[in-house]
Design an enzyme around this catalytic site. Structure first.
Site, PDB file in Angstrom:
ATOM      1  CE1 TYR A  33       1.246  -0.465   4.320  1.00 34.49           C
ATOM      2  CE2 TYR A  33       0.022   1.896   4.351  1.00 34.49           C
ATOM      3  CZ  TYR A  33       0.942   0.934   5.047  1.00 34.49           C
ATOM      4  OH  TYR A  33       1.369   1.296   6.366  1.00 34.49           O
ATOM      5  CD  GLU A 182       9.696   1.662  10.395  1.00 34.43           C
ATOM      6  OE1 GLU A 182       9.830   2.512   9.697  1.00 34.43           O
ATOM      7  OE2 GLU A 182       9.685   0.269  10.140  1.00 34.43           O
ATOM      8  CG  LEU A 207       8.533   2.301   4.736  1.00 28.69           C
ATOM      9  CD1 LEU A 207       8.066   1.196   3.808  1.00 28.69           C
ATOM     10  CD2 LEU A 207       7.148   3.090   4.984  1.00 28.69           C
TER      11      LEU A 207
HETATM   12  N1  PDD Z   1       2.709   4.895   7.326  1.00 27.45           N
HETATM   13  N2  PDD Z   1       7.176   3.714   8.948  1.00 27.45           N
HETATM   14  C1  PDD Z   1       6.217   2.811   8.910  1.00 27.45           C
HETATM   15  C2  PDD Z   1       6.326   1.646   9.617  1.00 27.45           C
HETATM   16  C3  PDD Z   1       5.173   3.253   8.168  1.00 27.45           C
HETATM   17  O1  PDD Z   1       3.954   2.812   8.092  1.00 27.45           O
HETATM   18  C4  PDD Z   1       5.153   4.854   7.667  1.00 27.45           C
HETATM   19  C5  PDD Z   1       3.870   5.436   6.869  1.00 27.45           C
HETATM   20  C6  PDD Z   1       6.362   5.613   7.844  1.00 27.45           C
HETATM   21  C7  PDD Z   1       6.566   6.607   7.133  1.00 27.45           C
HETATM   22  O2  PDD Z   1       6.526   6.683   5.691  1.00 27.45           O
HETATM   23  P1  PDD Z   1       6.221   7.945   4.660  1.00 27.45           P
HETATM   24  O3  PDD Z   1       6.827   9.152   5.170  1.00 27.45           O
HETATM   25  O4  PDD Z   1       6.360   7.506   3.534  1.00 27.45           O
HETATM   26  O5  PDD Z   1       4.751   8.344   5.253  1.00 27.45           O
HETATM   27  C8  PDD Z   1       7.414   4.978   8.339  1.00 27.45           C
HETATM   28  C9  PDD Z   1       1.692   5.214   6.627  1.00 27.45           C
HETATM   29  C10 PDD Z   1       1.430   7.004   6.701  1.00 27.45           C
HETATM   30  C11 PDD Z   1       0.361   4.700   7.103  1.00 27.45           C
HETATM   31  O6  PDD Z   1       0.574   3.366   7.368  1.00 27.45           O
HETATM   32  O7  PDD Z   1      -0.655   5.212   7.539  1.00 27.45           O
END
Ligand code: PDD
Length: 285
Positions: A33, A182, A207
């Site tokens: 996703y 994280e 991630l």
């Molecule tokens: N989550 N780490 C994890 C485990 C995440 O699920 C997310 C993002 C991030 C940050 O990634 P980004 O900067 O690309 O949004 C780091 C999304 C927002 C979610 O699961 O809703």
């Protein structure tokens, strides 16, 4: 106004938007996703989100349901049909529908694509950032490939629930070495006593967040020093500042981790300045 979802080629009211009970996403979490911020009706960092989607799909050998160009049209259409000014667009691709068997279906089936969007309350987001959030730490019990943005998020769900039950907003995963990997849905950062901004390198243990990547540019432009290295929970407790990043949060100051107050218990100047500048460095679609 009823919400509109895109499901496998059709736009339909949310209550009619369904996937098959034998969708492999539903049965195995066999899918990936993306979540992209929408601001002033525009997609933020769409190109990077779609590039990461391609990578996640490739790592799992799931076919792309549409070309990036066609996908981009669908994302825009869902944002428009739901009249999202400020909010998020969510897209999910699974391996498709097949009789339940762990191995990939042969021949391959058509991947399933779902896109939804929802508004967020901008004032509420800003109020949260102005007060900062609390974090609880939890053991990192996830699999070894969390660099893939998989929909299999049970450890993240359990972690976030633990946070909520303890009156916090987010959980930070801590690995066996005592280092913070994280957040449940965010990347984790600290600012040291010397003002150095620290975040963990993007290996298979985290991630590679898009907000994280954009923030590297903001940090550089502000003349700050960045160190990409693991940091321990103990170091985070003693940090001058801490914050979390994600498409949904941008830069979210952290004012408490477990029972420890971070800095003076208020959002710090570095996190605040990075948050303010973020969208000058993001790509506006
Ligand atoms: N989550 N780490 C994890 C485990 C995440 O699920 C997310 C993002 C991030 C940050 O990634 P980004 O900067 O690309 O949004 C780091 C999304 C927002 C979610 O699961 O809703």
């Amino acid at each position: 106004m009823s919400r509109i979802a895109y499901v496998n080629g059709r736009y339909m009211p949310m209550r009619k938007a369904m996937v098959h009970v034998e969708d492999r996403g539903y049965q195995f979490g066999d899918g990936v996703y993306e979540v992209c911020e929408v601001r002033d009706g525009r997609l933020i960092d769409e190109r990077r989100h779609l590039a990461r989607l391609s990578r996640s799909l490739g790592e799992l050998a799931i076919r792309a349901p549409l070309s990036p160009k066609a996908l981009s049209v669908v994302l825009r259409e869902v944002v428009a049909r739901n009249r999202i000014g400020y909010g998020v667009v969510y897209l999910q691709v699974t391996r498709g529908v097949a009789r339940r068997d762990h191995a990939f279906p042969t021949p391959a089936v058509r991947p399933s694509l779902v896109v939804t969007a929802r508004p967020l309350n901008r004032m509420r987001s800003e109020a949260l950032a102005a007060s900062g959030i609390s974090i609880v730490s939890v053991p990192d019990n996830r699999w070894g490939r969390v660099d893939i943005k998989s929909i299999g998020l049970l450890p993240n769900v359990m972690a976030r629930q633990r946070a909520v039950e303890q009156g916090a907003r987010e959980a930070w995963f801590v690995d066996r070495d005592g280092t913070v990997t994280e957040g449940a849905s965010t990347n984790a950062w600290i600012v040291t006593a010397l003002g150095i901004v620290v975040t963990r390198p993007a290996d298979h243990r985290i991630l590679r967040g898009i907000a994280r990547t954009v923030l590297f540019d903001v940090i550089k432009a502000q003349g700050l020093t960045l160190e990409e290295r693991p940091f321990t929970l103990a170091e985070a407790y003693g940090a001058r500042e801490a914050f979390a990043t994600a498409a949904t949060q941008i830069v979210m100051p952290v004012v408490r981790i477990d029972e420890r107050t971070i800095g003076d218990g208020k959002p710090g100047p570095v996190a605040t300045a990075l948050r303010r500048a973020f969208h000058d460095y993001a790509e506006w679609g």
